[in-house]
Design a protein around this motif. Structure first.
Motif, mmCIF file in Angstrom:
data_model
loop_
_atom_site.group_PDB
_atom_site.id
_atom_site.type_symbol
_atom_site.label_atom_id
_atom_site.label_comp_id
_atom_site.label_asym_id
_atom_site.label_seq_id
_atom_site.Cartn_x
_atom_site.Cartn_y
_atom_site.Cartn_z
ATOM 1 N N GLU A 1 20.701 -79.613 53.002
ATOM 2 C CA GLU A 1 19.829 -80.152 51.959
ATOM 3 C C GLU A 1 20.267 -79.740 50.558
ATOM 4 O O GLU A 1 19.958 -80.428 49.585
ATOM 5 C CB GLU A 1 18.388 -79.706 52.220
ATOM 6 C CG GLU A 1 17.360 -80.483 51.445
ATOM 7 C CD GLU A 1 15.949 -80.200 51.926
ATOM 8 O OE1 GLU A 1 15.069 -80.023 51.066
ATOM 9 O OE2 GLU A 1 15.734 -80.145 53.154
ATOM 10 N N ASP A 2 21.004 -78.634 50.429
ATOM 11 C CA ASP A 2 21.485 -78.228 49.100
ATOM 12 C C ASP A 2 22.824 -78.871 48.750
ATOM 13 O O ASP A 2 23.380 -78.605 47.675
ATOM 14 C CB ASP A 2 21.585 -76.701 49.003
ATOM 15 C CG ASP A 2 22.617 -76.103 49.962
ATOM 16 O OD1 ASP A 2 23.291 -76.867 50.690
ATOM 17 O OD2 ASP A 2 22.735 -74.862 49.997
ATOM 18 N N GLY A 3 23.350 -79.712 49.623
ATOM 19 C CA GLY A 3 24.592 -80.417 49.347
ATOM 20 C C GLY A 3 25.846 -79.689 49.761
ATOM 21 O O GLY A 3 26.925 -80.271 49.791
ATOM 22 N N ARG B 1 17.480 -86.503 46.953
ATOM 23 C CA ARG B 1 16.688 -86.025 45.812
ATOM 24 C C ARG B 1 17.270 -84.756 45.196
ATOM 25 O O ARG B 1 17.084 -84.493 44.008
ATOM 26 C CB ARG B 1 15.248 -85.778 46.248
ATOM 27 C CG ARG B 1 14.456 -87.039 46.574
ATOM 28 C CD ARG B 1 12.974 -86.747 46.679
ATOM 29 N NE ARG B 1 12.681 -85.849 47.797
ATOM 30 C CZ ARG B 1 12.337 -86.254 49.012
ATOM 31 N NH1 ARG B 1 12.261 -87.548 49.268
ATOM 32 N NH2 ARG B 1 12.077 -85.387 49.965
ATOM 33 N N SER B 2 17.973 -83.973 46.002
ATOM 34 C CA SER B 2 18.458 -82.677 45.501
ATOM 35 C C SER B 2 19.834 -82.739 44.858
ATOM 36 O O SER B 2 20.181 -81.879 44.046
ATOM 37 C CB SER B 2 18.484 -81.653 46.648
ATOM 38 O OG SER B 2 19.494 -81.964 47.588
ATOM 39 N N LEU B 3 20.635 -83.748 45.206
ATOM 40 C CA LEU B 3 21.989 -83.821 44.669
ATOM 41 C C LEU B 3 21.976 -84.189 43.187
ATOM 42 O O LEU B 3 21.172 -85.005 42.740
ATOM 43 C CB LEU B 3 22.824 -84.852 45.422
ATOM 44 C CG LEU B 3 23.274 -84.516 46.846
ATOM 45 C CD1 LEU B 3 24.138 -85.645 47.395
ATOM 46 C CD2 LEU B 3 24.044 -83.193 46.880
ATOM 47 N N ALA B 4 22.906 -83.612 42.455
ATOM 48 C CA ALA B 4 23.071 -83.949 41.042
ATOM 49 C C ALA B 4 24.149 -85.022 40.902
ATOM 50 O O ALA B 4 24.949 -85.243 41.802
ATOM 51 C CB ALA B 4 23.463 -82.698 40.255
ATOM 52 N N SER C 1 16.067 -78.897 56.842
ATOM 53 C CA SER C 1 15.010 -79.870 56.594
ATOM 54 C C SER C 1 13.702 -79.451 57.248
ATOM 55 O O SER C 1 12.632 -79.907 56.858
ATOM 56 C CB SER C 1 15.436 -81.250 57.112
ATOM 57 O OG SER C 1 16.558 -81.711 56.399
ATOM 58 N N PRO D 1 15.609 -85.911 51.520
ATOM 59 C CA PRO D 1 15.581 -84.669 50.729
ATOM 60 C C PRO D 1 16.931 -84.371 50.083
ATOM 61 O O PRO D 1 16.989 -83.872 48.960
ATOM 62 C CB PRO D 1 15.211 -83.597 51.764
ATOM 63 C CG PRO D 1 14.534 -84.337 52.864
ATOM 64 C CD PRO D 1 15.216 -85.667 52.935
ATOM 65 N N LEU D 2 18.015 -84.689 50.789
ATOM 66 C CA LEU D 2 19.346 -84.451 50.226
ATOM 67 C C LEU D 2 19.584 -85.334 49.012
ATOM 68 O O LEU D 2 20.081 -84.867 47.976
ATOM 69 C CB LEU D 2 20.406 -84.717 51.295
ATOM 70 C CG LEU D 2 21.860 -84.658 50.829
ATOM 71 C CD1 LEU D 2 22.216 -83.262 50.317
ATOM 72 C CD2 LEU D 2 22.805 -85.063 51.964
#
Length: 323
Positions: free
Chosen positions: A205-207, A170-173, A26, A167-168
């Protein structure tokens, strides 16, 4: 505090750039923050999921205060009565909102989840007052087919949750919601995976492959805090057995028996747990004790506290390390 006075974002804090972005993806984290201290100290998140089995999810966009139900734009007359109704029904309330959702985008959605059944069933409401009369036993609503992820972004409770969680989220699908306080602020970013109730901490942050793993019906061991709905003892035993036996299916190793073992050393609790494995019973022997050093467990803590740690002794009747 009125709804209008609740800040939309966490207060500004003097976060500074960490010199190694691989450590803190982050980027903006002050060294004194509880989540940074937990990472530096190597705190284990094992067996820290809430024991709640049944959950009530209530969609409420906009800002949340420290108490997200009572300090939000949710109907102030209804909120305390809903809190009482949920307590009586044995449900834990989580306020939820879509990442970036505006107040006008709310669909008035709400859901009941049973993490050991497991299922999540969604409904909609026209007014908040409807939640005082609708069935809360899961008998209404449309059941979700796939996994749902609740990312704690509750900056009104702890800034670490907002700085790491938003941020996490927002990034997760997939089916992703921001949620109010899940507990364990020092393990931010925290994510609850429904319907199974597996709680994760220190999620990057990329899951970290979390969405993909649950899409396959698997857990991610390195980030797993435990499974909600189980006692801490059962969570710890399940985690240690997963690691030793390499079992990562979300339904693997259900708990069949838990008993306290006498004659543990002073200040230590010893437990024997029996899990059901693919080839029969899996006994687990483990110990629990308080941490040696106290530390601030949240950014807002007024004084340091100690926390419980868990230690495996044997899995499948074989000493840990010999399997």
């Amino acid at each position: 505090m009125s709804a209008e006075q609740v800040p939309e974002t966490a207060p500004e804090d003097p976060f500074c750039q960490d010199p190694d972005p691989r450590t803190y993806p982050s980027g903006r984290l002050d060294a004194g923050r509880c989540s940074v201290q937990a990472l530096l100290a190597g705190d284990s998140p094992v067996a820290t999921a809430p024991p709640a089995r049944r959950w009530l999810l209530v969609e409420q966009p906009g800002p949340w205060g420290r108490d997200a139900l009572l300090q939000s734009r949710f109907d102030a007359d209804v909120a305390p009565r809903l809190a009482q109704r949920a307590r009586e029904a044995g449900l834990r309330i989580q306020m939820v909102r879509r990442p970036g959702e505006r107040l006008a985008d709310s669909g008035g959605r709400w859901a009941v989840a049973d993490v050991l059944a497991p299922w999540v069933r969604w409904s909609t409401r026209a007014t908040d007052a409807e939640l005082l009369d609708v069935p809360l036993d899961g008998s209404v609503g449309v059941q979700s087919d796939g996994p749902t992820f609740l990312v704690c972004t509750h900056g009104g409770h702890d800034a670490c949750c907002a700085v790491r969680g938003r941020p996490l989220a927002r990034s997760l699908a997939g089916d992703v919601w921001e949620t109010s306080h899940l507990g364990g602020d020092r393990f931010a970013a925290n994510v609850l995976a429904l319907p199974t109730g597996h709680l994760y901490g220190q999620v990057p942050e990329d899951g970290g492959g979390l969405v993909e793993a649950h899409g396959r019906g698997e857990v991610v061991l390195g980030m797993l805090r435990g499974r909600a709905g189980l006692t801490p003892v059962a969570q710890a035993a399940q985690q240690f057995a997963r690691v030793e036996l390499g079992l990562v299916g979300v339904a693997d190793l259900p708990v069949t028996a838990v008993r306290s073992v006498p004659d543990a050393a002073e200040g230590t609790e010893r437990w024997a747990v029996v899990l059901t494995g693919p080839d029969g019973d899996v006994p687990v022997l483990l110990e629990s004790r308080l941490s040696a050093e106290p530390r601030r467990l949240t950014c807002s803590a007024l004084r340091p506290g100690r926390f419980r740690t868990w230690h495996p002794l044997a899995v499948g009747s074989v000493p840990v390390g010999s399997v």
